[in-house]
Each structure stands twice: as structure tokens, then as C-alpha cells.
Scaffold this active site. Sequence first.
Site, PDB file in Angstrom:
ATOM      1  N   LYS A  93       0.648  -1.056   0.097  1.00 53.88           N
ATOM      2  CA  LYS A  93      -0.042  -0.081  -0.118  1.00 53.88           C
ATOM      3  C   LYS A  93       0.973   1.289  -0.015  1.00 53.88           C
ATOM      4  O   LYS A  93       1.719   1.383   1.154  1.00 53.88           O
ATOM      5  CB  LYS A  93      -0.889  -0.142   1.085  1.00 53.88           C
ATOM      6  CG  LYS A  93      -1.878   1.080   1.136  1.00 53.88           C
ATOM      7  CD  LYS A  93      -2.183   1.717   2.587  1.00 53.88           C
ATOM      8  CE  LYS A  93      -1.748   2.844   2.905  1.00 53.88           C
ATOM      9  NZ  LYS A  93      -1.685   4.156   2.127  1.00 53.88           N
ATOM     10  N   GLY A 133       3.347   4.066  13.439  1.00 60.37           N
ATOM     11  CA  GLY A 133       4.285   2.893  13.695  1.00 60.37           C
ATOM     12  C   GLY A 133       3.672   2.203  14.986  1.00 60.37           C
ATOM     13  O   GLY A 133       3.563   1.110  15.212  1.00 60.37           O
ATOM     14  N   GLU A 163      10.135   1.764  10.750  1.00 59.63           N
ATOM     15  CA  GLU A 163      11.056   2.732  10.591  1.00 59.63           C
ATOM     16  C   GLU A 163      10.375   4.231  10.476  1.00 59.63           C
ATOM     17  O   GLU A 163       9.712   4.476   9.843  1.00 59.63           O
ATOM     18  CB  GLU A 163      11.975   2.488   9.032  1.00 59.63           C
ATOM     19  CG  GLU A 163      12.370   3.748   8.384  1.00 59.63           C
ATOM     20  CD  GLU A 163      13.507   4.293   9.241  1.00 59.63           C
ATOM     21  OE1 GLU A 163      14.269   3.762  10.073  1.00 59.63           O
ATOM     22  OE2 GLU A 163      13.606   5.819   9.123  1.00 59.63           O
ATOM     23  N   CYS A 209      13.589  11.172   6.439  1.00 58.83           N
ATOM     24  CA  CYS A 209      13.940  10.802   7.748  1.00 58.83           C
ATOM     25  C   CYS A 209      15.247  11.014   8.212  1.00 58.83           C
ATOM     26  O   CYS A 209      15.314  11.322   9.571  1.00 58.83           O
ATOM     27  CB  CYS A 209      13.700   9.399   7.823  1.00 58.83           C
ATOM     28  SG  CYS A 209      12.357   8.329   6.914  1.00 58.83           S
ATOM     29  N   GLU A 239      10.076  16.331  15.265  1.00 54.56           N
ATOM     30  CA  GLU A 239      10.662  16.233  13.884  1.00 54.56           C
ATOM     31  C   GLU A 239       9.344  17.346  12.924  1.00 54.56           C
ATOM     32  O   GLU A 239       8.378  17.427  13.257  1.00 54.56           O
ATOM     33  CB  GLU A 239      10.398  14.633  13.387  1.00 54.56           C
ATOM     34  CG  GLU A 239      10.526  14.662  11.952  1.00 54.56           C
ATOM     35  CD  GLU A 239      10.438  12.993  11.490  1.00 54.56           C
ATOM     36  OE1 GLU A 239       9.504  12.583  11.737  1.00 54.56           O
ATOM     37  OE2 GLU A 239      11.385  12.683  10.920  1.00 54.56           O
TER      38      GLU A 239
HETATM   39  C1  UN1 Z   1      14.757   8.883   4.266  1.00 55.42           C
HETATM   40  O1  UN1 Z   1      15.470   9.582   4.855  1.00 55.42           O
HETATM   41  O2  UN1 Z   1      13.501   8.914   4.196  1.00 55.42           O
HETATM   42  O3  UN1 Z   1      20.284   8.379   3.067  1.00 55.42           O
HETATM   43  C2  UN1 Z   1      15.399   7.923   3.208  1.00 55.42           C
HETATM   44  C3  UN1 Z   1      19.407   9.058   2.339  1.00 55.42           C
HETATM   45  C4  UN1 Z   1      18.676   8.180   1.266  1.00 55.42           C
HETATM   46  C5  UN1 Z   1      17.447   7.392   1.999  1.00 55.42           C
HETATM   47  C6  UN1 Z   1      16.994   8.148   2.782  1.00 55.42           C
HETATM   48  N1  UN1 Z   1      19.516   7.170   0.620  1.00 55.42           N
HETATM   49  O4  UN1 Z   1      19.495  10.055   2.295  1.00 55.42           O
END
Ligand code: UN1
Length: 513
Positions: A191, A249, A266, A300, A401
Site C-alpha cells: 500500500k 508506527g 522505520e 527521515c 520532527e
Molecule cells: C529517508 O531519509 O527517508 O540516506 C531515506 C538517504 C537516502 C535514503 C533516505 N539514501 O538520504
Amino acid sequence: MSATATTSFAQERALREPREYSNYIDGEWVKSSSGKVFENRNPANEDDLVGTFQESNEDDLNAAVDAAHRAYDAWRLTPAPKRAEYLYRVGDILKRDKEKIAREMTREMGKVLDETKGDVQEAIDMAFLAAGEGRRLFGVTTPSELSNKFNMAVRMPLGVAGLITPWNFPIAIPAWKGMAALICGNTVVIKPASLTPLSVIMLAEAFEEAGLPKGVWNVVTGGGREVGDPMTRHEKVKVISFTGSTQVGRDISVACAPSFKHVHLEMGGKNVIMVMDDADVDLAVDGALWGAFGTAGQRCTAASRIVVHKKVYEQFVDKLAGRAKKLRVGNGLDANVDMGPNVSASQLKTVESYVQIGKDEGATCVAGGSALRDGDYAKGFFHQPTVFADVKRDMRIAQEEIFGPVTAVIPCDSLEDAIAIGNGVRYGLSSSIYTRDINKAFAAMRDMYTGIFYVNAPTIGAEVHLPFGGTKETGNGHREAGVAGIDVFSEWKSIYVDYSGSLQRAQIDTEDI
Ligand code: UN1
């Protein structure tokens, strides 16, 4: 945004009229039984309709899980090196279509074309990494404590894997999860985030073209409540892998607990770059700019805090603010643009509210600080790259965040102070240090409690063959990508083969020496 970009953008739209996309279930493109669709619009220009997508419901999800369940036995019994052949093919298809997919992805979620190409590249890398794993999937062989007995542990697939994926890396993250799931012998129902369904549909098209057996990869678009929730409760779904907010999450974790589903989560981050007084300040500014404003801060791993030694603080803040002000904001398809829009109106609203919070808390806004709404910006969700200075470690902008183009620069007195500030948040995804002192680099490497750590580089830039994930409220102890991703989508079976022809009792029929 330049006029040239607007023209080429219009031409591109004319080439591809918006269309209605279907779910991909059991190898067929099918509509939702709801009879409803939802729209996906370009966050740089709301007039640009990317497409309409199925607003699916529990029945659609059930159909997809049933298909994946039916396909499971044949897929798990397909030798892993053969499963890998499909992934190699998908990698090649994505490589061929990289530019086309990246352009659609920029329309879907706004980040600049170089970055969406990087996103597709990450999916290609993951396809090839997982395919290579098809000839490894290493288990363990080990001696037995008894004579004429052979011991080993092998990796078993789990069954139907349910993937719930985010909008910020719309094809890379589905690939992290999906390629690992498939090579282990699981079948998949995914999804995608409702803001970026097209990227996952394009991935499904690649699987279809690669000839993947029907039912092995299924896509159901729609809302979290309508599709995600029933997925987490479905008894035939054996593992859920989710990337998104810590709140969702936690709900997923609770929903999966009664049936003891495997769960990989995650979630959020509040990542930190630490700049020491011996650092190459210009290099640190380069890194901070990329870490904070790449993907408009919607990673993230975004560098949303920068802790700077007070000896170089002023210099660093001046340079970073100067560079942030020069970043060109606009449509990510325009080659002259450095930073695209926020993904949605609500995300922009969140960013604006945090900027206000920062100002109210007494931080000094030294660059940006406002949404962009005039002229070419009127139809998108743009915000200036924003730098706050004089931030105190406990302020909300230093703790929560934001997921947007806002970074908080915090002064510190020493390495120990920087590490304490760095670790002083709920999250533990990524951290980094800029220093020329190897001792400081190693001490920080040891003491930062994050899943990812960089030296003389920003908090972003993870490569697919290393584990990705974090500590504390970022994760639940698992990692994805690398071999760690294989751990999420497999479980161990220990096998003992006794070829002695007699009963040998472990722990009992062993000889004392
Ligand atoms: C994310 O931060 O949501 O390390 C993923 C990075 C990418 C992946 C990020 N290769 O910035």
C-alpha cells in the site's frame, strides 16, 4: 521558476494526459470495488493532475492478500537464484526508464529531478543487491556435539509480506522492502502513500514486464484506514514493514501484536550534524545545506539540528544563512531549481506552524522563515529554506520532527556537550560529525546512539548495502536494506540430521572429557 521550465512542463503534460490508474492484483490491473478514485496533484502546481487512483477498501485488500497467498507456495519453491532473475530484469527495466520514472516522481512529490533520479537509482541498486543475494541467502552450518550428526540453520520465507510505504522516497523505500521480501521467497501486497501511488505503480509495471508470476507482487492504493488497517489485522499477512510517523508506527505495532505478526518499523528522526572547532567550516556548510534542504528537508535522515562549537558558531551561521538564502526554490523539473515544494498543503502548514513556534520560543530566524505564495509559487506548497540560530537544546524546534526545510543551529562548548545535545532527543536515526581530529571522530562514532553515523558528511546519503534504521523511537530494533533487510523478511529454521543409525540424546549422550 523560469518561463522555459513552465513551457516544457506544459508540453510534457500534453504528451501524457492524466489517466486513471488501477490496482495490481493477481497479475491484473483492476478497479476498486468501491467505485471511487482519488486524485494525485503536483505539489509544485495544483493545476497539474498527475492521475487518479483507486480509493480501495478492505475487499480489495483481501483480494490482494488472497492472490499473494495463492502465489506463495510456487514462489517460495522457486529456487532463489531463479527468483533473482526477475529482480535483475526489474533492475534493468528501471535503469532503462530511470529518467521517465524520475520525471513522474518529481510531478508526484516535488523533489528536484536529480534527487528523483537518485531515488530510482536506489531502487535499481536494491534490485541488484537483492538479486545477488539470491545466490547467497547465507545460513549457518555448525558442528554437532554428537557423532555422525549434521547441523545447520537455513532462512525460511514468512509468507505474505504487507508493505506500507511513504511518499518521500516513493520508489527507493518500496524497493528496499519489496526486493528483500521477494528474494527471500515471500509474496507482497504493498500500500503506497496516497501522495505517491504512481511511483509504486510504475514499479509494478516493471515487475509485470519482467514476467514476475501473477500474485507475487500486488499493489492496492488508498487510505491508511481503509487499506493499511485491514492489512495489519489480516491473518494471512505474516510480516508488516512500515515507514512513516512514530505515531502510526505505534498503532501498527499494537494492531499486529495479537496475531504476533513480525513487524519492522522505520519512523521519525531528529538528526544532528556536529561541527567541531577544528572542522573545515566550508565543508560543514556544504554538508549542512544538503542535509537540511535536500528533498526540502522531507527525509527521515534530514539534518534538522546542527550543533556547532561556539568558537566557529558565528562564522558557521553566517555562511549557512548566506547559502540558504541563495537556494533557488521552484518546480523540481526546472534544471535551475535547487529545492522543490513541500509535498502537500498540510505539510506546508506544519512547517509554517513550526517556524512560528521557533520564533515564539525566541530563536533567531537568520534565513527564510516564510511560505512562498506569490506569482509562480501561488499554485504550489513552497517554503523558503529556513535557518534558526541561537536555538536552545530543549526548544520544540530542536526536539520535534518537522519534516520540512527548517534547521536549528545550536551552540555547544565541547565534543562531550555536542554528544549530549545530539543524543538528547526521542529519536536515533542519523548523526554526523565534522572534525579533523580522528580521536573526536572515533569518540563520537562510539557514543552517538543512532543507527547511522557519518564522519565529515551530512546525515543523509545512506547506501543500500548497509543496514538502514535507527534507535529509540525511530525504530523497533530492526533495520532494512543490506543483509539486515533479509533478516526482516526471513526466519530461521534449525535443522539436525542424525546419520548415526542410533538414538543419540543431545546433552545426555555426550562424553565428558
Ligand atoms: C529517508 O531519509 O527517508 O540516506 C531515506 C538517504 C537516502 C535514503 C533516505 N539514501 O538520504
